[in-house]
Structure formats: structure tokens, C-alpha cells
Design an enzyme around this catalytic site. Structure first.
Site, PDB file in Angstrom:
ATOM      1  N   ASP A  22      -4.112  -6.753   5.244  1.00 38.59           N
ATOM      2  CA  ASP A  22      -5.056  -7.650   5.920  1.00 38.59           C
ATOM      3  C   ASP A  22      -4.947  -9.074   5.377  1.00 38.59           C
ATOM      4  O   ASP A  22      -5.246 -10.028   6.083  1.00 38.59           O
ATOM      5  CB  ASP A  22      -6.488  -7.136   5.725  1.00 38.59           C
ATOM      6  CG  ASP A  22      -6.736  -5.887   6.562  1.00 38.59           C
ATOM      7  OD1 ASP A  22      -6.194  -5.812   7.681  1.00 38.59           O
ATOM      8  OD2 ASP A  22      -7.445  -4.977   6.086  1.00 38.59           O
ATOM      9  N   VAL A  79      -2.406  -5.494  16.307  1.00 35.41           N
ATOM     10  CA  VAL A  79      -2.848  -4.749  17.506  1.00 35.41           C
ATOM     11  C   VAL A  79      -3.878  -5.543  18.299  1.00 35.41           C
ATOM     12  O   VAL A  79      -3.857  -5.521  19.538  1.00 35.41           O
ATOM     13  CB  VAL A  79      -3.415  -3.335  17.210  1.00 35.41           C
ATOM     14  CG1 VAL A  79      -2.342  -2.335  16.940  1.00 35.41           C
ATOM     15  CG2 VAL A  79      -4.457  -3.336  16.148  1.00 35.41           C
ATOM     16  N   PHE A 136      -4.561   2.713  14.963  1.00 33.31           N
ATOM     17  CA  PHE A 136      -4.946   3.747  14.005  1.00 33.31           C
ATOM     18  C   PHE A 136      -6.136   3.219  13.214  1.00 33.31           C
ATOM     19  O   PHE A 136      -6.354   2.002  13.140  1.00 33.31           O
ATOM     20  CB  PHE A 136      -3.786   4.060  13.052  1.00 33.31           C
ATOM     21  CG  PHE A 136      -2.887   5.166  13.531  1.00 33.31           C
ATOM     22  CD1 PHE A 136      -2.122   5.007  14.679  1.00 33.31           C
ATOM     23  CD2 PHE A 136      -2.806   6.366  12.844  1.00 33.31           C
ATOM     24  CE1 PHE A 136      -1.287   6.023  15.124  1.00 33.31           C
ATOM     25  CE2 PHE A 136      -1.973   7.393  13.273  1.00 33.31           C
ATOM     26  CZ  PHE A 136      -1.215   7.225  14.415  1.00 33.31           C
ATOM     27  N   ASN A 140       0.848  -1.194   0.000  1.00 32.94           N
ATOM     28  CA  ASN A 140       0.000   0.000   0.000  1.00 32.94           C
ATOM     29  C   ASN A 140       0.885   1.246   0.000  1.00 32.94           C
ATOM     30  O   ASN A 140       2.108   1.141  -0.041  1.00 32.94           O
ATOM     31  CB  ASN A 140      -0.943  -0.017   1.204  1.00 32.94           C
ATOM     32  CG  ASN A 140      -0.172  -0.095   2.497  1.00 32.94           C
ATOM     33  OD1 ASN A 140       0.590   0.808   2.845  1.00 32.94           O
ATOM     34  ND2 ASN A 140      -0.322  -1.209   3.210  1.00 32.94           N
ATOM     35  N   LYS A 160     -11.235  -4.430  18.435  1.00 31.38           N
ATOM     36  CA  LYS A 160      -9.835  -4.811  18.671  1.00 31.38           C
ATOM     37  C   LYS A 160      -9.438  -4.601  20.134  1.00 31.38           C
ATOM     38  O   LYS A 160      -8.285  -4.770  20.495  1.00 31.38           O
ATOM     39  CB  LYS A 160      -8.912  -4.004  17.745  1.00 31.38           C
ATOM     40  CG  LYS A 160      -9.205  -4.238  16.248  1.00 31.38           C
ATOM     41  CD  LYS A 160      -8.138  -3.644  15.344  1.00 31.38           C
ATOM     42  CE  LYS A 160      -8.511  -3.798  13.870  1.00 31.38           C
ATOM     43  NZ  LYS A 160      -7.372  -4.091  13.020  1.00 31.38           N
ATOM     44  N   PRO A 172      -2.543 -12.272  10.513  1.00 32.77           N
ATOM     45  CA  PRO A 172      -2.909 -12.038  11.922  1.00 32.77           C
ATOM     46  C   PRO A 172      -3.126 -10.546  12.153  1.00 32.77           C
ATOM     47  O   PRO A 172      -2.517  -9.719  11.474  1.00 32.77           O
ATOM     48  CB  PRO A 172      -1.687 -12.544  12.699  1.00 32.77           C
ATOM     49  CG  PRO A 172      -0.572 -12.563  11.721  1.00 32.77           C
ATOM     50  CD  PRO A 172      -1.178 -12.775  10.364  1.00 32.77           C
ATOM     51  N   ASP A 173      -3.988 -10.213  13.100  1.00 34.91           N
ATOM     52  CA  ASP A 173      -4.214  -8.800  13.431  1.00 34.91           C
ATOM     53  C   ASP A 173      -3.276  -8.437  14.584  1.00 34.91           C
ATOM     54  O   ASP A 173      -3.436  -8.915  15.714  1.00 34.91           O
ATOM     55  CB  ASP A 173      -5.676  -8.568  13.819  1.00 34.91           C
ATOM     56  CG  ASP A 173      -5.986  -7.086  13.875  1.00 34.91           C
ATOM     57  OD1 ASP A 173      -5.223  -6.346  14.529  1.00 34.91           O
ATOM     58  OD2 ASP A 173      -6.974  -6.667  13.254  1.00 34.91           O
TER      59      ASP A 173
HETATM   60  O1  PMT Z   1       2.837   6.079   6.613  1.00 35.84           O
HETATM   61  P1  PMT Z   1       2.242   7.405   6.167  1.00 35.84           P
HETATM   62  O2  PMT Z   1       2.428   7.634   4.687  1.00 35.84           O
HETATM   63  O3  PMT Z   1       2.720   8.543   7.012  1.00 35.84           O
HETATM   64  O4  PMT Z   1       0.661   7.314   6.372  1.00 35.84           O
HETATM   65  C1  PMT Z   1       0.136   7.202   7.666  1.00 35.84           C
HETATM   66  C2  PMT Z   1      -1.051   6.212   7.721  1.00 35.84           C
HETATM   67  C3  PMT Z   1      -2.204   6.738   6.900  1.00 35.84           C
HETATM   68  C4  PMT Z   1      -0.632   4.840   7.192  1.00 35.84           C
HETATM   69  C5  PMT Z   1      -1.423   6.089   9.243  1.00 35.84           C
HETATM   70  O5  PMT Z   1      -1.829   7.338   9.716  1.00 35.84           O
HETATM   71  C6  PMT Z   1      -2.547   5.077   9.459  1.00 35.84           C
HETATM   72  O6  PMT Z   1      -3.732   5.349   9.337  1.00 35.84           O
HETATM   73  N1  PMT Z   1      -2.155   3.816   9.817  1.00 35.84           N
HETATM   74  C7  PMT Z   1      -3.072   2.669   9.938  1.00 35.84           C
HETATM   75  C8  PMT Z   1      -3.376   2.137   8.583  1.00 35.84           C
HETATM   76  C9  PMT Z   1      -4.282   0.928   8.622  1.00 35.84           C
HETATM   77  O7  PMT Z   1      -3.900  -0.120   8.236  1.00 35.84           O
HETATM   78  O8  PMT Z   1      -5.449   1.138   9.157  1.00 35.84           O
HETATM   79  P2  PMT Z   1      -6.609   0.003   9.325  1.00 35.84           P
HETATM   80  O9  PMT Z   1      -7.816   0.795   9.633  1.00 35.84           O
HETATM   81  O10 PMT Z   1      -6.627  -0.914   8.165  1.00 35.84           O
HETATM   82  O11 PMT Z   1      -6.134  -0.815  10.589  1.00 35.84           O
HETATM   83  C10 PMT Z   1      -6.596  -0.539  11.908  1.00 35.84           C
HETATM   84  C11 PMT Z   1      -5.508  -0.815  12.923  1.00 35.84           C
HETATM   85  O12 PMT Z   1      -5.212  -2.194  12.951  1.00 35.84           O
HETATM   86  C12 PMT Z   1      -4.194  -0.099  12.666  1.00 35.84           C
HETATM   87  O13 PMT Z   1      -3.670   0.271  13.910  1.00 35.84           O
HETATM   88  C13 PMT Z   1      -3.336  -1.166  12.017  1.00 35.84           C
HETATM   89  O14 PMT Z   1      -1.951  -0.966  12.281  1.00 35.84           O
HETATM   90  C14 PMT Z   1      -3.847  -2.406  12.717  1.00 35.84           C
HETATM   91  N2  PMT Z   1      -3.738  -3.670  11.960  1.00 35.84           N
HETATM   92  C15 PMT Z   1      -4.408  -3.854  10.809  1.00 35.84           C
HETATM   93  C16 PMT Z   1      -4.344  -5.062  10.175  1.00 35.84           C
HETATM   94  C17 PMT Z   1      -3.552  -6.099  10.726  1.00 35.84           C
HETATM   95  N3  PMT Z   1      -3.444  -7.272  10.142  1.00 35.84           N
HETATM   96  N4  PMT Z   1      -2.877  -5.881  11.864  1.00 35.84           N
HETATM   97  C18 PMT Z   1      -2.960  -4.678  12.496  1.00 35.84           C
HETATM   98  O15 PMT Z   1      -2.349  -4.494  13.532  1.00 35.84           O
END
Ligand code: PMT
Length: 428
Positions: free
Chosen positions: A295, A326, A345, A226, A363, A323-324
Site C-alpha cells: 500500500d 484494482v 482479493f 510481504n 473499490k 496507486p490502487d
Molecule cells: O501468493 P500466495 O502466497 O499464494 O498468497 C495468496 C494471497 C494471500 C496473497 C492472496 O490470496 C490474496 O489475498 N491477495 C490479496 C492480498 C492483498 O493485498 O489484499 P488487500 O486486502 O490488501 O488488497 C485488496 C485488493 O486490492 C487486492 O485485490 C489487491 O490486489 C488490491 N490492491 C491493493 C493495494 C494496491 N495498492 N493495489 C491493489 O490493487
């Protein structure tokens, strides 16, 4: 943290240690810059370092005889090694090889430089330099963490082209950057560590942060990923370090230098990031998942490059869930009874608050930083960001809107809010 602009190097006695890396040639420039900054400089070289640069060069630049051996009766008759250890205000080792770091982490004293490090109460700083695979190796990671725990300040390494032809983390920081870091550091007692500062609310805390994208291979040349640049996560790491925390940064593939004083682990895939997070989160106070983790990954990675099939317009890939990270850390936190505080995030393109609340609950996070990644100039890759913070702490639920601002400033606000949540949590 307010940084001091005074040049704290004027009149300071720097013992410059040089170990056996190709970057040793840069130590000549480093010695010169330290002298220009007003320091007294004495140089100690390991035996191997002398294969890369001669003591005579360093003697000419430092204006002092260079020490190379512990068992040198003539040198010991001048300034003995214990006297030299007491003389130094700062021991700066640049380059510090993997071998030297391993010996220091073990508390060994098997040559002059390691003996001086053990015998001296000076402020201690090292600039690692080695091949990227050596830097990434679990043993070196352990040694770097141990050294940071023992009070060593690690500067770098930087990422980029290496003398061996590899590309990656392990390059010694440039001499100018090392001197700038020494100048900017908070002032320390002449002998001993910097005193605890009221401006360092995270002192004593260990913060683990994930940053950047992950890459999920499809075949030897292709992957799913991404647009995350790592800027947000790296800004969080820098902010936490500035506030006094010990910071471990787990980064996907990005093109950013490691913030000063931050311990970095580089990974590629979600599963590698998961493993590194599990290892480091086990003993941290705050875990922040800022990485854009894939994901899904390919169920099977093709051994050879996937070829186009004649007569077929579509290719079907089977993806399976990663795996997730966080969520697993939060689950382990609940099982262990309270540590660490877990911050996630949420990157959304619509219904920001509703999706963020859902992720906070699902989560089992303590706090979520929700950013709208569809806004131009914010989110992925940008220097600025805006966020909705939602949290649950000992005082109940809270929320705050952080307007568009540089990621460096937003990061500071996020870390400060996380520290607030940690402070108000009931003690388990
Ligand atoms: O890196 P930059 O260019 O500065 O951009 C910053 C950003 C937009 C990437 C950052 O601000 C941000 O939003 N990061 C989280 C991106 C994300 O994957 O969001 P999500 O909504 O899909 O995931 C939710 C949370 O679960 C996040 O904390 C993510 O790290 C976590 N996650 C998701 C999937 C997974 N398999 N494991 C995780 O831990």
C-alpha cells in the site's frame, strides 16, 4: 478441462525449428525424445543455430537430412519448402530467440524457418529462450502477445540461472517438459488449430491476473515486501488457461514457473505493476487482482545503503501511498462503460466479511475473494486456501463459502464464478 492421457504424438509429423540460442544444445535431446514418443521429426536450423550445434548431430538423431537454407537447389529438388510446410502436423521451434519471435510476429519470411511458418497451416508451438532482460523488454512482450493472438502456443520460458550469469525468466523449458506439454495438449486436426471445445467456457476471453508480492526499495539493498508466494495468482492463471482463456499474468518477484500457455510480465514495484495492469487491462474481459500490493512505498529511495547513526536508536522513514491497481481499473471500467469485469482479493486477519464488503464497495469491484490469512496452513505461502466469494452481477448480489482446499481447485471455482458474473452482466 479434462486432459487427454493418450499420447497424441504417435505418428505425428513434427518440424523442429532451431534458432540461435545457447539452449540449442538441448534441441538434440528434444529431437531424441520426440522420436521416442513416436513422432516423425524433420529439423530446420537457422544460420545462427549452426554456431551452437551442428546439423550432423540433428541428422543423426532425426534420421533425416537437416534443412538450413531456403535457396538450396539440391534440398528443394528433394522436398521443396512448400511441400515441407504442408508435410508438418506441428511446427515446434525450440529454442525460439527474441529475434526469431520478432520476425515471426512481423510475418517475415526472410529465411527457411520463417518462410515455413508463414506457409504452413500446422499447429504452431514455440519455446522462447533468451536473456532475462530481453524477455522482459516491452518489444518482446508485444511480440509474444502478438504471436499468441496469431495462434502460436508459447511453452515457457522457465525462470532460473542463465548461461550469461543472470537469474530470471528466459530459460528454455527442459525437453521433457516440452514433450509432456505436446502430449497433453487437446487433440488438434492434423492440419490446423484445435477445434473449439465445449469444455473451454473461457475460449475467446482475455483474462489479466496480478500475482505475488511487490517490492518497494528503501535503498540499493533493502526493500519493503510481504509473504505472498504467488501460488494463488499462478493457480488462477493456470485455471483460466485450462478453461480456454488467453491469460496475461503480471507477477511480482516469485519463484514459480509460468503456467503453460500463459503470457507472463514480471515486475517489482507497485507502480510497475500498476503500469503493466493499465496497459493490459485496456483490452481484457476479466481483470483479477490477486497480488499482495504494497500500500505504501518510501517517499525517497536512498542512493546509497542507509547507515546506522551513532547515538540514535530509531530510524524514521516517510512512506507515501501507492496507486490502487484494482480500484483504478474499476474506475476506468466505469468510465469506459462496462469492460472488464474486475475481481479483487481481500486478505484479512479479522472481520472477514465486513472488510470484504467494504472493499467490494469502496473499490467498485464486481467480485471479491476474501481470505482469512491468519488461519494456519491457508493463505500466504500455503498450498491450500479457503475463501468467501461476494459478487454483484446482472442477477443481483451473491455469495459463496469455499472451504479449505488446494489453491488449484479454489482457483478453478473462482474463475468459473467470474465467468458466471461476466455472462449475467447487462450488455453495454
Ligand atoms: O501468493 P500466495 O502466497 O499464494 O498468497 C495468496 C494471497 C494471500 C496473497 C492472496 O490470496 C490474496 O489475498 N491477495 C490479496 C492480498 C492483498 O493485498 O489484499 P488487500 O486486502 O490488501 O488488497 C485488496 C485488493 O486490492 C487486492 O485485490 C489487491 O490486489 C488490491 N490492491 C491493493 C493495494 C494496491 N495498492 N493495489 C491493489 O490493487
Amino acid at each position: 478441462m479434462t486432459t487427454q492421457t493418450v499420447n497424441r504424438l504417435v505418428g505425428r509429423r513434427i518440424l523442429l525449428g532451431i534458432s540461435a540460442g545457447i539452449a540449442a544444445y538441448k534441441s538434440a535431446q528434444l529431437a531424441r525424445l520426440l522420436k521416442q514418443a513416436g513422432c516423425e521429426v524433420r529439423v530446420v536450423m537457422t544460420e545462427g543455430a549452426q554456431a551452437f550445434i551442428t546439423p550432423l548431430t540433428l541428422q543423426a538423431l532425426s534420421g533425416e537430412p537437416v534443412r538450413t537454407s531456403l535457396l538450396d537447389p539440391e534440398a528443394e529438388a528433394g522436398m521443396g519448402h512448400i511441400e515441407l510446410a504442408r508435410w508438418a502436423d506441428v511446427i515446434l521451434i525450440a529454442p525460439a530467440t527474441a529475434d526469431l519471435m520478432a520476425r515471426l510476429a512481423q510475418g517475415m519470411a526472410d529465411d527457411l524457418l520463417t518462410t515455413l511458418c508463414l506457409a504452413s497451416e500446422a499447429e504452431k508451438v514455440l519455446a522462447p529462450a533468451m536473456n532475462q532482460a530481453m524477455w522482459r523488454h516491452a518489444a518482446t512482450r508485444r511480440n509474444a502477445e502478438r504471436l499468441a493472438q496469431d495462434g502460436w502456443r508459447l511453452l515457457g520460458p522457465a525462470s532460473g540461472d542463465q548461461a550469461c550469469g543472470d537469474v530470471g525468466p528466459g530459460r528454455m523449458l527442459e525437453p521433457e517438459a516440452i514433450v509432456a506439454a505436446l502430449i497433453q495438449a487437446p487433440s488438434a486436426a492434423v492440419h490446423g488449430q484445435a477445434p473449439p471445445s465445449a469444455d473451454a467456457p473461457a475460449r475467446g476471453l482475455h483474462v489479466v491476473i496480478t500475482a505475488g508480492p511487490t517490492r518497494e526499495p528503501l535503498d540499493p539493498v533493502r526493500y519493503l515486501s510481504n509473504h505472498s508466494s504467488g501460488k494463488m495468482g499462478f493457480a488462477l492463471a493456470a485455471a483460466a488457461a485450462e478453461l480456454g482463456a488467453r491469460v496475461s499474468l503480471i507477477s511480482g518477484p516469485v519463484n514459480l514457473p509460468t503456467p503453460e500457455g500463459v503470457e507472463r510480465t514480471d515486475v517489482e514495484t507497485a507502480r510497475q505493476m500498476h503500469a503493466a495492469s493499465q496497459r493490459l487491462a485496456a483490452e481484457c474481459d476479466i481483470f483479477i487482482g490477486c497480488a499482495a500490493v504494497a500500500d505504501y512505498r518510501a517517499e525517497a529511495v536512498a542512493e546509497h545503503k542507509i547507515k546506522k547513526t551513532e547515538g540514535e536508536d530509531a530510524l524514521t522513514l516517510k512512506l507515501i501511498k501507492n496507486p490502487d491497481i484494482v480500484a483504478d481499473i474499476a474506475k476506468a471500467r466505469d468510465a469506459a462503460g462496462g469492460r472488464p469485469l474486475v475481481v479483487g482479493f481481500a486478505a484479512e486477519t479479522r472481520d472477514l466479511e465486513a472488510y470484504a464488503r467494504d472493499k467490494l464497495e469502496r473499490k467498485r469491484l464486481d467480485m471479491i475473494v476474501a481470505n482469512d490469512v491468519s488461519s494456519a496452513g491457508l493463505g500466504f505461502g500455503a498450498d491450500d486456501n479457503a475463501a468467501l466469494l461476494l459478487w454483484r452481477d446482472g442477477d443481483g448480489e451473491g455469495g459463496a463459502n469455499l472451504p479449505p482446499q488446494p489453491k488449484t481447485e479454489l482457483a478453478r471455482a473462482v474463475i468459473e464464478r467470474a465467468l458466471g458474473c461476466l455472462a449475467s452482466r447487462p450488455v453495454h
